[in-house]
Motif scaffolding. Sequence first.
Motif, PDB file in Angstrom:
ATOM      1  N   LYS A 218      -8.481  -1.871  13.538  1.00 19.11           N
ATOM      2  CA  LYS A 218      -7.251  -1.032  14.004  1.00 19.11           C
ATOM      3  C   LYS A 218      -6.820  -1.656  15.216  1.00 19.11           C
ATOM      4  O   LYS A 218      -5.833  -1.895  15.756  1.00 19.11           O
TER       5      LYS A 218
ATOM      6  N   GLY B 107       1.395   3.251  -2.452  1.00 16.73           N
ATOM      7  CA  GLY B 107       1.178   4.094  -3.524  1.00 16.73           C
ATOM      8  C   GLY B 107       0.690   5.519  -3.285  1.00 16.73           C
ATOM      9  O   GLY B 107       0.944   6.460  -4.098  1.00 16.73           O
TER      10      GLY B 107
ATOM     11  N   SER C 182      -3.782   2.674  14.105  1.00 16.61           N
ATOM     12  CA  SER C 182      -4.442   3.906  14.234  1.00 16.61           C
ATOM     13  C   SER C 182      -4.501   4.421  15.707  1.00 16.61           C
ATOM     14  O   SER C 182      -5.131   3.520  16.047  1.00 16.61           O
TER      15      SER C 182
ATOM     16  N   GLY D 264       0.771  -0.990  -0.150  1.00 14.49           N
ATOM     17  CA  GLY D 264       0.112  -0.052  -0.002  1.00 14.49           C
ATOM     18  C   GLY D 264       0.705   1.104   0.126  1.00 14.49           C
ATOM     19  O   GLY D 264       0.513   2.199   0.801  1.00 14.49           O
TER      20      GLY D 264
ATOM     21  N   GLY E 261       2.226   5.292   3.008  1.00 11.13           N
ATOM     22  CA  GLY E 261       3.151   4.191   2.632  1.00 11.13           C
ATOM     23  C   GLY E 261       4.357   4.941   1.757  1.00 11.13           C
ATOM     24  O   GLY E 261       5.586   4.874   1.343  1.00 11.13           O
TER      25      GLY E 261
HETATM   26  N1  LIG Z   1      -5.103   9.026   6.869  1.00 16.81           N
HETATM   27  C1  LIG Z   1      -5.240   9.235   8.101  1.00 16.81           C
HETATM   28  O1  LIG Z   1      -5.720  10.084   8.760  1.00 16.81           O
HETATM   29  C2  LIG Z   1      -4.908   7.760   9.114  1.00 16.81           C
HETATM   30  C3  LIG Z   1      -4.682   7.962  10.381  1.00 16.81           C
HETATM   31  C4  LIG Z   1      -4.228   6.731  11.096  1.00 16.81           C
HETATM   32  C5  LIG Z   1      -4.150   5.713  10.480  1.00 16.81           C
HETATM   33  N2  LIG Z   1      -4.232   5.519   9.035  1.00 16.81           N
HETATM   34  C6  LIG Z   1      -3.688   4.128   8.327  1.00 16.81           C
HETATM   35  O2  LIG Z   1      -2.448   4.578   7.558  1.00 16.81           O
HETATM   36  C7  LIG Z   1      -2.599   3.473   6.531  1.00 16.81           C
HETATM   37  C8  LIG Z   1      -2.216   4.398   5.160  1.00 16.81           C
HETATM   38  O3  LIG Z   1      -3.357   5.112   4.898  1.00 16.81           O
HETATM   39  P1  LIG Z   1      -3.195   6.279   4.234  1.00 16.81           P
HETATM   40  O4  LIG Z   1      -3.998   7.420   4.729  1.00 16.81           O
HETATM   41  O5  LIG Z   1      -1.740   6.661   3.791  1.00 16.81           O
HETATM   42  O6  LIG Z   1      -4.294   6.138   2.706  1.00 16.81           O
HETATM   43  P2  LIG Z   1      -3.930   6.046   1.311  1.00 16.81           P
HETATM   44  O7  LIG Z   1      -5.234   5.494   0.443  1.00 16.81           O
HETATM   45  O8  LIG Z   1      -3.226   7.402   0.834  1.00 16.81           O
HETATM   46  O9  LIG Z   1      -2.664   4.959   1.258  1.00 16.81           O
HETATM   47  C9  LIG Z   1      -3.134   3.419   1.333  1.00 16.81           C
HETATM   48  C10 LIG Z   1      -2.600   2.786   0.071  1.00 16.81           C
HETATM   49  O10 LIG Z   1      -2.997   1.488   0.027  1.00 16.81           O
HETATM   50  C11 LIG Z   1      -3.425   1.003  -1.287  1.00 16.81           C
HETATM   51  N3  LIG Z   1      -4.474  -0.208  -1.118  1.00 16.81           N
HETATM   52  C12 LIG Z   1      -5.769  -0.232  -0.570  1.00 16.81           C
HETATM   53  N4  LIG Z   1      -6.113  -1.540  -0.655  1.00 16.81           N
HETATM   54  C13 LIG Z   1      -4.954  -2.230  -1.255  1.00 16.81           C
HETATM   55  C14 LIG Z   1      -4.890  -3.655  -1.173  1.00 16.81           C
HETATM   56  N5  LIG Z   1      -6.089  -4.430  -1.319  1.00 16.81           N
HETATM   57  N6  LIG Z   1      -3.956  -4.207  -1.749  1.00 16.81           N
HETATM   58  C15 LIG Z   1      -2.603  -3.125  -2.091  1.00 16.81           C
HETATM   59  N7  LIG Z   1      -2.903  -1.945  -1.863  1.00 16.81           N
HETATM   60  C16 LIG Z   1      -3.892  -1.410  -1.435  1.00 16.81           C
HETATM   61  C17 LIG Z   1      -4.114   2.263  -1.603  1.00 16.81           C
HETATM   62  O11 LIG Z   1      -4.700   2.290  -3.251  1.00 16.81           O
HETATM   63  C18 LIG Z   1      -3.346   3.435  -1.243  1.00 16.81           C
HETATM   64  O12 LIG Z   1      -2.354   3.766  -2.235  1.00 16.81           O
HETATM   65  C19 LIG Z   1      -3.774   2.903   6.528  1.00 16.81           C
HETATM   66  O13 LIG Z   1      -3.696   1.708   7.206  1.00 16.81           O
HETATM   67  C20 LIG Z   1      -4.639   3.855   7.482  1.00 16.81           C
HETATM   68  O14 LIG Z   1      -5.890   3.065   7.984  1.00 16.81           O
HETATM   69  C21 LIG Z   1      -4.506   6.451   8.222  1.00 16.81           C
END
Ligand SMILES: NC(=O)c1ccc[n+]([C@@H]2O[C@H](COP(=O)([O-])OP(=O)(O)OC[C@H]3O[C@@H](n4cnc5c(N)ncnc54)[C@H](O)[C@@H]3O)[C@@H](O)[C@H]2O)c1
Length: 274
Positions: free
Chosen positions: A158, A13, A141, A11, A17
């Motif tokens: 989470k 992308g 999270s 993930g 990540g």
């Molecule tokens: N955004 C927030 O505020 C926040 C806060 C706490 C935790 N998180 C966690 O951080 C992590 C990253 O989230 P983010 O906010 O960067 O989101 P994001 O969507 O920008 O990044 C997540 C990436 O995972 C990819 N993805 C989704 N499903 C997939 C699959 N089945 N196989 C392969 N790739 C897949 C998506 O295409 C995306 O590129 C997640 O686990 C999210 O729950 C996010």
Amino acid sequence: MLDGDVVLITGGGSGLGLGIARHFISEGAQVAILEIDEQKLVTLQAEFGDNVLLVRGDVTNTDDLLACRAATVERWGRLNALIGSQGIFDGNIPLREIAIDRVSSLFDELFHVNVLGYILACRVFLDLLEESAGSIVLTSSVAAYAADGGGLMYTATKGAVVSAVRQLAMEFAPRVRVNGVAPGAFTDSELRGPQSLGLENHKQSDIPKEAFAATFQNLTLMDSVPTPMEYAPIYAYLASRHNTVTTGQTMLLEQGALNRPTLSSPQGGGGIGV
Ligand SMILES: NC(=O)c1ccc[n+]([C@@H]2O[C@H](COP(=O)([O-])OP(=O)(O)OC[C@H]3O[C@@H](n4cnc5c(N)ncnc54)[C@H](O)[C@@H]3O)[C@@H](O)[C@H]2O)c1
């Protein structure tokens, strides 16, 4: 911190990540990214060229994980760390507002990506990590520690990650260290909603940046919303050979959100009876 280490980020992308990938490269790592979104892979290719191994795949699909494993072995012959960073969000919708006939599919979708995806990746890459005495870091999270960081399904996934980290640390010891990171909010996230609620095209990045910053700034003790790169050094430390002291722990990086003033006014003083 990661000189010469081979690291896979699932993930990677966008959002967290991608920030981790950029930071890890600056710390000397060779990086592979498994990402489901083709368009993001095109953007990654433009940024990283052939310096990063880009694999299109779904982390919940065993064949895709095995193909990613084969590509990693072919290029480097080893893996030193696995970073789980994929995720989807449930739209913060209260359970009572979810149609009864959607609860099951919402549960399946969220738990598939946010929990099963991490577990499958751990299983598929375990032997490589054992060979290298490597490390796993999974993403939880702040939602696992306090209500309202998401809806029920997201917070439950989470919380499951925190439990999985503890169990896997015990099972994979002493060769492989397993830890988690539980971030609060950050900028540049494209976290999307679930298909089962018709929210797959809704993303966190749809919220205007200023409105997003204003909301989250007031929820913590800090005065800015961090970028993904600001969380990345913690991932780097936990993933690195320098971490010889921590396994089974999830680091809560919530900018003081759980210690906001309850009695005092933000200006100081002014508590009850004062
Ligand atoms: N955004 C927030 O505020 C926040 C806060 C706490 C935790 N998180 C966690 O951080 C992590 C990253 O989230 P983010 O906010 O960067 O989101 P994001 O969507 O920008 O990044 C997540 C990436 O995972 C990819 N993805 C989704 N499903 C997939 C699959 N089945 N196989 C392969 N790739 C897949 C998506 O295409 C995306 O590129 C997640 O686990 C999210 O729950 C996010």
